[in-house]
Write an enzyme that holds these catalytic residues in place. Structure first.
Site, mmCIF file in Angstrom:
data_model
loop_
_atom_site.group_PDB
_atom_site.id
_atom_site.type_symbol
_atom_site.label_atom_id
_atom_site.label_comp_id
_atom_site.label_asym_id
_atom_site.label_seq_id
_atom_site.Cartn_x
_atom_site.Cartn_y
_atom_site.Cartn_z
ATOM 1 N N HIS A 55 0.675 -1.152 -0.076
ATOM 2 C CA HIS A 55 -0.061 0.251 -0.134
ATOM 3 C C HIS A 55 0.913 1.195 -0.165
ATOM 4 C CE1 HIS A 55 -3.703 2.118 0.480
ATOM 5 N NE2 HIS A 55 -3.346 2.789 1.783
ATOM 6 N N HIS A 104 -9.971 2.594 -0.593
ATOM 7 C CA HIS A 104 -10.113 1.999 1.156
ATOM 8 C C HIS A 104 -11.425 1.217 0.711
ATOM 9 C CE1 HIS A 104 -9.996 3.927 5.427
ATOM 10 N NE2 HIS A 104 -8.808 3.621 5.073
ATOM 11 N N ASN A 105 -10.471 -0.154 -0.120
ATOM 12 C CA ASN A 105 -11.082 -1.198 -0.311
ATOM 13 C C ASN A 105 -11.717 -2.319 0.741
ATOM 14 O OD1 ASN A 105 -11.378 -0.094 -2.710
ATOM 15 N ND2 ASN A 105 -10.386 -1.384 -3.673
ATOM 16 N N ASP A 126 -5.092 14.152 1.863
ATOM 17 C CA ASP A 126 -4.615 14.717 0.430
ATOM 18 C C ASP A 126 -4.418 16.392 -0.084
ATOM 19 O OD1 ASP A 126 -2.790 11.766 1.328
ATOM 20 O OD2 ASP A 126 -3.807 11.365 0.092
ATOM 21 N N ASP A 510 -5.605 8.412 -11.212
ATOM 22 C CA ASP A 510 -6.061 6.503 -11.670
ATOM 23 C C ASP A 510 -6.459 5.888 -10.001
ATOM 24 O OD1 ASP A 510 -3.587 5.313 -11.489
ATOM 25 O OD2 ASP A 510 -3.487 5.994 -12.900
ATOM 26 N N GLY A 547 -2.116 9.205 -7.509
ATOM 27 C CA GLY A 547 -3.336 7.835 -8.054
ATOM 28 C C GLY A 547 -3.424 6.781 -6.930
#
Length: 749
Positions: A55, A104-105, A126, A510, A547
């Site tokens: 991550h 944030h799956n 961000d 993306d 992204g």
């Protein structure tokens, strides 16, 4: 005499540390020891484990992501590119816009409300960290089968979390997606995006420069939530036999974040901040190492001074905690008092926790002991780089050979009518109002377009009407069939959606969602996707500004479809010239722009009617996409069209149904020579749009299309209260509306 933990680590190489439990591989742990010249302390191990995770370090993807820089098109608008918290582009009149989309799956599957809410909070921070005021958010979502019981658990919680956090922040949610597919059943995708606006001179970067400058941690207290999230939850597949892989999800407080926004912007306005970083994934480990490595010196941090809401936290836990609503600022000593005063005014806790040094080390102390002593660059930037093996899957050829164009088509007009209604009512094509009505789309008063429009649009300058548009698109079914083309189709659709509203596409962010990088099939999909997206961005002149990559979206052997979500930002000189999708005036002439071919691979029709996935996705013609965009933008600016809607999922049938319902007017359609009604209605050929042209502008519009070489075909007129495909069938707007708007409330209300 106080024990030096770092020195003790050097003197006790035999001590065993839980590197595997923290997500490090054996060779990675060996590399850490090699870098340090000794075994790490517990605190150092914690930092390397989170910062070297997929991550944070992009260790499996960075070799492919480099193409976005290597193939980047020349673009004078780019002000800040890949590598910062978010990209920044020049939109004119001295304004800069920053935007980004992230994932944030996994947290949202474990705890839907907080996972989704803190996804919004993180992406907004961000944007703040770049120096901008957030002005809007978006939410591209992918869920499992709409009828599955667990989807009924996950989706309502995710929507409530996004709405609850965004609404409390007072940020309009102007767009997104909601796609259902069984491949996402155990791995739903919750992507979140945000847009912020600033003047050019207000751009801030994440760097700690100037020895003696103070490091100030401000915002919420640090707690035990989200510990190890970046290194474990976001970097491993779900496995019910390993509860340790499911640590606590972060808990969000949008009211604290709202205070943090206003506090930060006031500090920016008074020029108090040298460098800034939000605390998201990897928490303090990320903020301190990235600020130090991007600056001109080292950093000394006193961990005892970090405000805690749990006094039992160990130093490792403090460094790994992903508690929300926190930021880290670098401030010159003479400005610290004023910075703290602003924080106090906004009721934001702020503490000096360290200072920039003239060395090149990051040193962290706890109870007088030195517990971290390392080169910050080795943590933040010098993580492992994997060239994972990849190969075209053995099943790919068979999948593509299973041609959707050969599926049984409707034999009668009644059957065609039924299939149009079935597609319009299917969960993926049905109205998303059940979701978007839970969001405030118009707070702040600057939203001029929001879902279900082709792209969201906000005004950023009241005097001139200058605005920006944002569209998010991706089709995992297309990408499963051909990941190279699928990525280009995702970009093309987002690009087309922005242009359809009258805005000029400018730049890309993306979010690349994939299964396990340890699977060569998945890595081939990823490699093809990045290659396809980089090539297409180069041709369309839209650079990738930044992204996110989300890997390990996989349960056991079952990976999600490769799902690149592409966000395209566009600029429009005057939002008063925007083009909506609504067919709102009787007598408007309907024109189809582009070429319609028999292309049904991955289509909504093949999914809804036949539950089929196979064949090839629609062909990509990027030069045609560019030409179509130019026509749509020019026609919007010059008042030649009253409405425009891109053609994508569901084809013309879906686009006409949506535009008629949006405007409350029906349409009479004719089937052009050379096409049959089925292909006209359901083909998903790319590079197309349907537009409504005032009769007074017909000649000017068609002449422009002809002069530029864009195929243009008159297909009907706005009229009545039904969609009438002449010679085939009639569907009343009431019947379409009932089918289109009843699906999601029937499933989830």
């Amino acid at each position: 005499m106080t024990l030096d933990t770092v020195k003790h680590a050097a003197e006790t190489p035999e001590v065993k540390l839980p590197w595997a439990e923290l997500g490090l591989k054996e060779d990675e742990y060996a590399r850490v020891r090699e870098i340090l010249g000794r075994r790490p302390t517990g605190a150092e191990l914690a930092m390397y484990s989170v910062m070297w995770s997929e991550h944070c370090s992009y260790k499996s993807s960075k070799v492919h992501l480099r193409q976005f820089g290597e193939k980047a098109p020349d673009n004078d608008a780019m002000l800040v590119g890949i590598g910062e918290n978010a990209g920044v582009v020049d939109v004119g009149n001295g304004y800069a816009v920053t935007f980004k989309v992230e994932s944030h799956n996994h947290p949202s599957y474990v705890e839907p409300y907080q996972g989704a809410a803190t996804g919004v909070g993180g992406i907004v921070r961000d944007i703040i960290a770049m120096g901008a005021r957030p002005v809007a958010v978006v939410d591209p979502l992918r869920m499992g089968d709409a009828h599955h019981p667990d989807t009924k658990r996950v989706l309502p919680g995710v929507v409530a979390g996004i709405g609850g956090y965004g609404n409390c922040l007072g940020l309009p949610n102007i767009g997104g997606e909601l796609v259902f597919d069984a491949c996402y059943q155990g791995n739903p995708l919750v992507n979140a995006g945000a847009i912020g606006v600033m003047r050019h001179e207000d751009i801030h970067l994440a760097k700690a420069s100037g020895p003696g400058n103070k490091v100030i941690l401000y915002g919420a207290r640090t707690g035990g939530d989200g510990i190890g999230g970046a290194s474990i939850l976001a970097s491993e597949t779900f496995d019910d036999t390993k509860p340790s892989k499911r640590p606590a999800v972060q808990v969000g407080d949008p009211f604290q974040e709202k205070l943090l926004i206003e506090c930060t912007l006031e500090a920016f306005a008074e020029k108090l901040v040298v460098g800034i970083q939000d605390l998201g994934a990897a928490g303090l480990s990320c903020a301190t190492s990235e600020l130090a490595s991007n600056g001109s010196g080292g950093m000394r941090v006193e961990l005892d001074d970090v405000p805690l809401r749990d006094s039992t936290l160990t130093p490792e836990e403090i460094l790994m905690s992903e508690s929300q609503e926190r930021m880290c600022a670098v401030v010159e000593p003479e400005k610290v008092e004023r910075f703290l005063a602003i924080c106090e005014k906004w009721d934001v806790i702020a503490t000096v926790v360290g200072e920039v040094t003239d060395g090149d080390r990051l040193e962290i102390f706890w109870h007088g002991e030195k517990i971290v002593d390392l080169d910050p660059r080795t943590v933040a930037h010098d993580g492992p780089v994997y060239e994972r093996p990849y190969a075209r899957p053995k099943w790919q050829d068979a999948l593509q050979a299973d041609d959707a164009n050969k599926l049984a088509r409707p034999k009668t007009s009644d059957e065609l009518r039924e299939q149009v209604l079935a597609v319009v009512a299917s969960p993926n094509q049905a109205s998303k109002a059940w979701v978007t009505d839970q969001y405030d789309r118009f707070v702040q008063g600057n939203t001029v377009l929001a879902q279900p429009e082709d792209s969201g649009m906000v005004r950023i300058d009241e005097e001139t009407g200058l605005g920006v548009a944002l569209a998010n698109d991706g089709n995992g079914r297309y990408s499963k069939l051909d990941p190279y083309a699928g990525a280009q189709l995702a970009l093309s659709e987002a690009y087309r959606n922005v242009a359809a509203t009258g805005a000029r596409p400018l730049a890309v962010s993306d979010c690349l969602n994939f299964g396990s990088p340890e699977d060569p099939d998945v890595m081939w999909q990823f490699a093809e996707t990045t290659r396809g997206l980089a090539d297409a961005c180069q041709i369309l002149g839209t650079p990738v500004t930044g992204g996110n990559v989300s890997l390990y979206n996989q349960t056991g052997e079952a990976a999600i479809h490769p799902t690149p979500v592409v966000s395209v930002l566009g600029v429009i000189d005057d939002v008063a010239r925007r083009t909506p999708i609504a067919f709102a005036e009787e007598g408007q002439l309907l024109y189809l722009l582009g070429d319609t071919r028999e292309e049904f691979g991955g289509s909504a029709w093949s999914q809804v009617v036949h539950d089929h996935l196979g064949g090839l996705p629609p062909k990509v013609d990027l030069e045609r996409e560019r030409l179509l965009a130019e026509i749509l933008i020019s026609a919007s600016r010059d008042g030649m069209i009253d409405a425009a809607h891109d053609l994508s999922d569901g084809g013309l049938a879906q686009a006409v149904a949506e535009s008629c319902l949006r405007g409350g007017k029906g349409a009479r359609l004719i089937v052009p020579d050379g096409l049959d009604a089925f292909t006209l209605l359901f083909s998903e050929s790319a590079g197309r749009a349907v537009v409504a042209v005032p009769r007074s502008e017909e000649l000017r519009f068609t002449d422009m299309c002809g002069a530029r070489g864009l195929p243009v075909t008159r297909i009907g007129v706005v009229d009545g209260d039904a969609v009438d495909v002449q010679g085939e069938f009639t569907l009343s707007l009431a019947e379409i509306r009932e089918a289109h708007e009843g699906t999601l409330p029937g499933l989830f209300a």
